[in-house]
Design an enzyme around this catalytic site. Structure first.
Site, PDB file in Angstrom:
ATOM      1  N   ASN A 195       1.042  -1.156   0.096  1.00 53.79           N
ATOM      2  CA  ASN A 195      -0.037   0.144   0.203  1.00 53.79           C
ATOM      3  C   ASN A 195       0.821   0.993  -0.718  1.00 53.79           C
ATOM      4  OD1 ASN A 195      -2.005   2.006   0.655  1.00 53.79           O
ATOM      5  ND2 ASN A 195      -2.267   1.322   2.268  1.00 53.79           N
ATOM      6  N   SER A 199      -0.980   2.604   6.663  1.00 54.07           N
ATOM      7  CA  SER A 199      -1.125   3.432   7.773  1.00 54.07           C
ATOM      8  C   SER A 199       0.120   3.014   8.785  1.00 54.07           C
ATOM      9  CB  SER A 199      -2.618   3.253   8.067  1.00 54.07           C
ATOM     10  OG  SER A 199      -2.983   3.546   7.549  1.00 54.07           O
ATOM     11  N   GLU A 427      -0.824  -8.578   8.857  1.00 51.81           N
ATOM     12  CA  GLU A 427      -0.066  -8.483   7.781  1.00 51.81           C
ATOM     13  C   GLU A 427       0.898  -9.834   7.986  1.00 51.81           C
ATOM     14  OE1 GLU A 427       1.649  -3.745   7.556  1.00 51.81           O
ATOM     15  OE2 GLU A 427       2.644  -5.354   9.182  1.00 51.81           O
TER      16      GLU A 427
HETATM   17  N1  LIG Z   1     -13.210   3.549  -2.043  1.00 49.76           N
HETATM   18  C1  LIG Z   1     -11.627   3.591  -2.908  1.00 49.76           C
HETATM   19  N2  LIG Z   1     -11.794   3.886  -4.224  1.00 49.76           N
HETATM   20  C2  LIG Z   1     -10.754   4.139  -4.619  1.00 49.76           C
HETATM   21  N3  LIG Z   1      -9.862   4.149  -4.386  1.00 49.76           N
HETATM   22  C3  LIG Z   1      -9.314   3.330  -3.013  1.00 49.76           C
HETATM   23  C4  LIG Z   1     -10.998   2.857  -2.322  1.00 49.76           C
HETATM   24  N4  LIG Z   1      -9.773   2.314  -1.227  1.00 49.76           N
HETATM   25  C5  LIG Z   1      -9.177   1.981  -1.443  1.00 49.76           C
HETATM   26  N5  LIG Z   1      -7.742   2.842  -2.408  1.00 49.76           N
HETATM   27  C6  LIG Z   1      -7.064   2.667  -2.632  1.00 49.76           C
HETATM   28  O1  LIG Z   1      -6.301   1.804  -2.126  1.00 49.76           O
HETATM   29  C7  LIG Z   1      -5.462   2.774  -1.181  1.00 49.76           C
HETATM   30  C8  LIG Z   1      -5.457   2.300  -0.164  1.00 49.76           C
HETATM   31  O2  LIG Z   1      -6.236   1.878   0.385  1.00 49.76           O
HETATM   32  P1  LIG Z   1      -6.095   2.737   2.272  1.00 49.76           P
HETATM   33  O3  LIG Z   1      -7.585   2.263   3.046  1.00 49.76           O
HETATM   34  O4  LIG Z   1      -5.191   3.191   2.261  1.00 49.76           O
HETATM   35  O5  LIG Z   1      -5.803   0.649   2.804  1.00 49.76           O
HETATM   36  P2  LIG Z   1      -5.745   0.510   4.264  1.00 49.76           P
HETATM   37  O6  LIG Z   1      -5.657   2.049   4.937  1.00 49.76           O
HETATM   38  O7  LIG Z   1      -6.932  -1.066   4.500  1.00 49.76           O
HETATM   39  O8  LIG Z   1      -4.162   0.057   4.008  1.00 49.76           O
HETATM   40  C9  LIG Z   1      -5.698   3.875  -1.736  1.00 49.76           C
HETATM   41  O9  LIG Z   1      -4.483   4.512  -0.987  1.00 49.76           O
HETATM   42  C10 LIG Z   1      -6.216   3.955  -2.571  1.00 49.76           C
HETATM   43  O10 LIG Z   1      -5.817   4.195  -3.636  1.00 49.76           O
HETATM   44 MG   LIG Z   2      -4.933   2.303   6.413  1.00 45.54          MG
END
Ligand SMILES: Nc1ncnc2c1ncn2[C@@H]1O[C@H](COP(=O)(O)OP(=O)(O)O)[C@@H](O)[C@H]1O
Ligand SMILES: [Mg+2]
Length: 1122
Positions: A195, A199, A427
């Site tokens: 990712n 986070s 993870e």
């Molecule tokens: N609903 C969504 N629409 C478009 N892209 C998304 C969406 N959710 C996640 N992404 C993409 O996936 C990436 C990872 O999502 P994230 O929320 O950071 O994941 P997590 O927090 O579960 O690790 C984001 O940076 C974005 O690019």
């Molecule tokens: Mg996250």
């Protein structure tokens, strides 16, 4: 299994006809959806409780179909499944957000906004704290979902008019809450292989709301920052975003004072070989970070201090150690340590000493022993340096979180909280260490909550509430949680703590001790010991952990030297980051990293369990961030470990909604007339029977609900929504009623006002007339006897009795006949009898019309000629020619106009309106008219021939008077000074109802209110306090709040109708010495008269001049001749 009534029946009892469901494929028919037809066609089913076959494969198939149709959201009842689209689908626009506002889940397509709406709605409607638990693998979309929730709540929650949040303000709180995202992402997220914005800490954001649903504050709880990332990352991952943002975009001043160069210049940021990420714009993000810092209220000093700490970390990484001939570490480039000393505001030599040696104390903790410096080898020195860098960054991060919390702290009381949990996902790496153990442990705990609340507790609740239930199997990961956190027998954390306690100088020895201790766990089916590694069978998969370095990471305590070093710093911010004071006498082992994560994980669970949870389960469709790839195998794995299938089964068999009887009654008592009256709760029975009554009275089908022992269960969400709709409508109806009543009241008030005005106007004019009449009598000045009937009541002097000046046709005939000029106004008209002398005979009265205008008096005569009646002016007497008028002093109607000499002589005539006529003439001549009153009238019969008319009393003339040969005989009248009686009251007539409004009585105010009697016979239910509610908090008195009581009261206060008008005024009270008379003859009285015998003695109560006396005899009254 009991299928849900509306949606499940068809799919389970009626298999699809062949070919009928071509889009869904055989056996997996998408249930017809009521949204069909006016919504975009949905792929698969939007709620998987509606799946015809429940299996992991069927779920996978459904999700795939929807994913390929760009539908990433799907429900399992109220649980939202979200598949990361890895592309912008344009589904987070403001219009879309608004379309979810105030809607229930079934009204709209699945969306994260619907979850946010549901939580926000439930918080306000049911007064319950809410939490949204977002889980899923790293990169599955948790953080995105959390941000959308925050965005939604900020958008729909109160706008904060009449700002009650004090200093902060609601708008400001919202801004700050939203600003925490870029701020904490910069410091807490990093690019990982999975990712780009991973986070690296857990975050629980709680937004606090006041009773109006407006955000008044917020608080962030931070969980376990992955601080190891500060000093090193695996290949192609990055350090925390902020380091790249800062090193690439620092201001020239920062470059100068903090020695900031590009990220390639620092070991910590460059070693893993990834400086740039295509999807990340570090410059834009840095600007965003600075903006966020300002929004949350970080001062320039605070911001400067933060960047100084970042510089310390970056420069620490650049400290390189050499090795001297003894194998001890040295620092060849003193320039770096010197700069670090400058940044930390400490002595340069102390820095060098702390980095290359360690103070050792013999004799163990608490005992006095000798203290000496032990030189460190290169790897030990490197570890010490990294520990310092990690500690500074970790504490800096926590400081920022705390600081943000200070800014967002609610200034006023808050009623409810919505929490949003976005924590690092499960993870599995090639090499998993202590960090992964902690992260996966927290995920186990979250899964445990999910299982507890959606699978376990739900089923247990059915049993406890004695609801008919067939248990459903599922994997309960409680055993895994226990494996990790149990104290006795010792779990993994306990074993690790024991091993850590034995570690002093040699970390590897401690690690070995840990291996030994783990062997006791060998019997646990979810655990396998594998030499220097161990395996845990997590709910989401098996993870092999590497033991090396674990005890050291667990120990997590800074060496004394470092704390001492910071203590010497003159940088107060740094001092603030390290408040720990070294206390050598403290024998207690400081808490380990494992202790801390266990503590905070359990605190989190406890916190979440106190709220109503909503779940978002995010799924990662592929490992390549591809918007098109649907990795079926990987997703199937996630579907399995998330327990979606079990979730559907429990849901399908169970009840969509349940709540305690008390809460149900509180929410819905309005819907039944048996439990409420006029908005008050009136049920006297227990909440359970009240609840059943409501469900019965609302017509909810019996198989749609069940009563447990403490809760009512509602099978389908549609039913709950139906209840909610009814409740909404109730208030709507009530509002309508109030509006109607208010409008009726306004109408009523207007009507009353106009009646009063009308009445007053008539009175006012009447007063004018009455005054005028009085004036007429004054003119006569008590010189003329009055007719008896003239006294009876105050008659108005209306003047134009024949309507000559009006619009009637008869009036118009007279007007035309008189030939009135345009400037003439009629002041009087009436019928008169004009004294006419007929040739050869004596004069006699003859009918005429008299019209008096402001300039002349006209005598009109009607005569029949050829069968047609014509009216002509017989005589016109200009007012200026009338010098005086003559009247007698008796009660007759005669009057003469004494004019200046004319051929025709003076007109002499009778008019019942003589007094008024005189008054009008007097007025029309501006008071110049002379009024002669005497025993005779002197007038000119012809020019130069005067004549007297004599008046004499003759009681034999009962009515009017008799004219004969210049003598008028007339009976006695009322004394000249008699006063008219007051004006008669108007007859009540027909009282029109004031309005037809439902709440106003029919038939107007004089008919009794039909409900007044009803209210007396049907008792009004007394309001009772709601179960579980303290009654006295109601400021209102119940007695006065019932409309029946209100409407009944005024009717009893209504004045009684006016008494029937009596024809004659009551007789005056009898005088004490009543005169007695003896009757002279026999008198046979009729009705109202008193029969008397000769010589009979009677009392006379009243002597009337008309020859009749009112006498009393033996207590009865009657008139008798005088
Ligand atoms: N609903 C969504 N629409 C478009 N892209 C998304 C969406 N959710 C996640 N992404 C993409 O996936 C990436 C990872 O999502 P994230 O929320 O950071 O994941 P997590 O927090 O579960 O690790 C984001 O940076 C974005 O690019
Ligand atoms: Mg996250």
């Amino acid at each position: 299994m009991a299928p849900s009534k509306k949606v499940g029946k068809k799919s389970t009892t009626a298999p699809p006809k062949k070919g009928a469901a071509s889009s869904s494929g055989p056996g997996k028919v998408a249930k017809a959806d009521w949204k069909e037809g006016f919504k975009k066609k949905q792929a698969g089913v939007s709620d998987m409780t509606l799946l015809s076959t429940i299996s992991n494969e069927a779920i996978n198939e459904n999700l795939k179909k929807r994913f390929e149709n760009k539908e990433i959201y799907t429900y399992i009842a109220h649980v939202l499944i979200s598949v990361n689209p890895f592309r912008d689908l344009g589904i987070y626009t403001l219009p879309i957000l608004q379309s979810y506002k105030g809607k229930n889940r079934l009204e709209t397509a699945p969306h994260v906004y619907a979850i946010a709406e549901a939580a926000y709605y439930a918080m306000n409607a049911y007064s319950e704290n809410q939490c949204v638990i977002i889980s899923g693998e790293s990169g599955a979309g948790k953080t995105e979902a959390a941000k959308r929730i925050m965005q939604y709540i900020a958008e729909v929650s109160g706008q904060g008019e009449g700002d009650v949040a004090g200093v902060g303000g609601i708008g400001k709180i919202k801004d700050m809450v939203l600003a925490t995202n870029p701020l904490l992402e910069s410091f807490g997220c990093a690019k990982t292989l999975r990712n780009d914005n991973s986070s690296r800490h857990g975050k629980y954001l709680e937004i606090m709301f006041n009773s109006k649903g407006e955000p008044v504050g917020a608080q962030i709880t931070n969980y376990l920052l992955e601080k190891g990332r500060v000093v090193g990352q695996i290949k192609n991952e990055r350090d925390f975003h902020i380091f790249y943002q800062f090193t690439k975009n620092a201001s020239p001043e920062q470059r100068e004072t903090l020695g900031i160069q590009g990220p390639e210049s620092y070991v910590y940021t460059s070693k893993s070989g990834c400086l740039d990420v295509p999807s990340i714009d570090d410059a834009a993000d840095f600007a965003e970070t600075l903006k966020a810092m300002n929004i949350v209220g970080l001062s320039q000093d605070e911001q400067d201090s933060i960047f100084r700490c970042l510089a310390m970390v970056l420069w620490l990484g650049n400290v390189q150690f050499g090795e001297n001939e003894d194998g001890n570490s040295t620092i060849p480039d003193e320039g770096v340590t010197e700069f670090i000393a400058y940044l930390m505001e400490v002595d340069k030599d102390t820095v060098t000493k702390v980095l290359t040696s360690r103070v050792m104390e013999t004799g163990g903790i608490g005992r006095r022993g000798s203290i000496y410096d032990v030189p460190l080898n290169v790897s030990q020195a490197g570890a010490g340096r990294d520990a310092l860098a990690k500690a500074i960054y970790e504490r800096l991060f926590q400081w920022i979180v705390d600081r943000v919390n200070v800014s967002m702290k609610p200034q006023v009381r808050h009623d409810h909280v919505i929490g949003v949990l976005d924590i690092y996902g499960f993870e599995i790496f090639q090499d998993n260490s202590f960090e992964q153990l902690c992260i996966n442990y927290v995920n186990e705990k979250l899964q445990q909550i999910f299982i507890e609340l959606t699978l376990k507790t739900e089923q247990e609740e059915y049993v406890r509430e004695q609801i008919k239930w067939t248990p459903i199997d599922y994997f309960d990961n409680k055993v895994v949680c226990e494996l990790i956190e149990e104290k006795r027998p010792p779990g993994i954390f306990a074993a690790l703590n024991d091993a850590t306690a034995t570690a002093h100088a040699d970390p590897s020895a401690a690690d070995n001790s840990f291996v030994q201790r783990l062997s006791s766990l060998g019997s646990n089916p979810n655990f396998e010991s594998r030499g220097s590694k161990f395996l845990i069978k997590h709910y989401a998969g098996e993870v092999l952990y590497n033991i090396s370095g674990m005890t050291d990471k667990n120990k997590d305590s800074l060496v004394k030297d470092i704390l001492d070093l910071v203590a010497t710093s003159s940088n107060s911010f740094l001092q603030e980051l390290f408040p720990d004071k070294v206390d050598p006498s403290n024998k207690k082992r400081p808490p380990t990293a494992g202790d801390k994560i266990k503590l905070s994980a359990n605190a989190l669970v406890e916190n979440l369990m106190k709220s109503q949870p909503s779940y978002i389960r995010t799924i990662k469709p592929n490992q390549n961030r591809s918007p098109s790839e649907y990795d079926s195998k990987a997703i199937l794995h996630q579907i399995k470990y998330l327990g979606l299938q079990e979730n559907i089964r429990v849901r399908r068999a169970g009840f969509a909604y349940r709540n305690t009887f008390e809460k149900m009654v509180e929410r819905f008592y309005l819907l039944s007339p048996n439990t409420s009256y006029a908005g008050e709760y009136t049920w006297n029975g227990d909440p359970q029977s009240g609840c059943a009554q409501i469900l019965k009275d609302t017509g909810i089908a019996k198989d749609e609900w069940q009563m447990g022992t403490t809760k009512a269960f509602i099978k389908n969400p549609e039913t709950l929504f139906a209840l909610e709709t009814m409740r909404d409508r109730y208030w709507h109806n009530m509002a309508g009623r109030i509006q109607r009543a208010w409008r009726n009241f306004l109408r009523y008030r207007n009507e009353c006002a106009s009646r009063i005005q009308r009445f007053w106007r008539s009175k006012k004019d009447g007063i004018e007339y009455a005054r005028f009449r009085q004036k007429g009598h004054d003119l006569l000045g008590g010189r003329k006897e009055r007719r008896r009937y003239s006294l009876v009541s105050m008659r108005r002097f209306a003047g134009d009795y024949l309507d000559v000046g009006g619009r009637s046709s008869s009036g118009a005939v007279l007007k035309n006949a008189a030939g009135l000029g345009p400037s003439e106004t009629v002041v009087f008209s009436g019928r008169v009898e004009l004294l006419k002398s007929a040739f050869g005979r004596s004069s006699k009265p003859s009918p005429r019309f008299l019209v008096v205008t402001n300039s002349a008096a006209y005598f009109l005569i009607s005569s029949a000629k050829d069968g047609r009646i014509s009216t002509t002016v017989e005589r016109k007497v200009p007012l200026v020619t009338i010098r005086s008028v003559g009247l007698s002093n008796l009660r007759d109607d005669w009057i003469a106009f004494n004019t200046t000499a004319s051929e025709e002589g003076d007109p002499v005539f009778t008019s019942v309106f003589k007094t008024e006529l005189v008054a009008q003439l007097h007025k029309a001549t501006s008071g110049s008219l002379q009024i002669n009153i005497g025993p005779s009238i002197d007038y000119a019969k012809k020019k130069e021939k005067r004549q007297l008319i004599q008046f004499k009393k003759d009681e034999m003339v009962v009515r009017n008077d008799v004219y004969k040969s210049h003598v008028v005989s007339v009976g006695s009248g009322e004394p000249p000074n008699s006063q008219s009686r007051p004006a008669a009251r108007r007859l009540p007539g027909v009282v029109r109802p004031i309005t037809q409004g439902k709440l106003l009585r029919k038939g107007g105010p004089s008919t009794p209110h039909p409900s007044a009697s009803r209210a007396a016979s049907k008792p009004t239910p007394k309001p009772v306090s709601l179960p579980g509610k303290v009654a006295p908090s109601k400021p209102m008195s119940y007695e006065t709040s019932t409309p029946a009581a209100k409407s009944a009261a005024p009717s009893s206060r209504m004045p009684p109708p006016p008494p029937a008008r009596t024809a004659a005024p009551p007789p005056p009270p009898a005088k004490p010495d009543v005169p007695r008379y003896k009757s002279l003859f026999n008198f046979d009285g009729q009705d109202g008269e008193m029969s008397l015998k000769k010589e009979e003695i009677v009392e006379v109560k009243e002597k009337d001049d008309n020859g009749w006396w009112l006498v009393t005899k033996n207590g009865s009254e009657g008139w008798a001749p005088s």
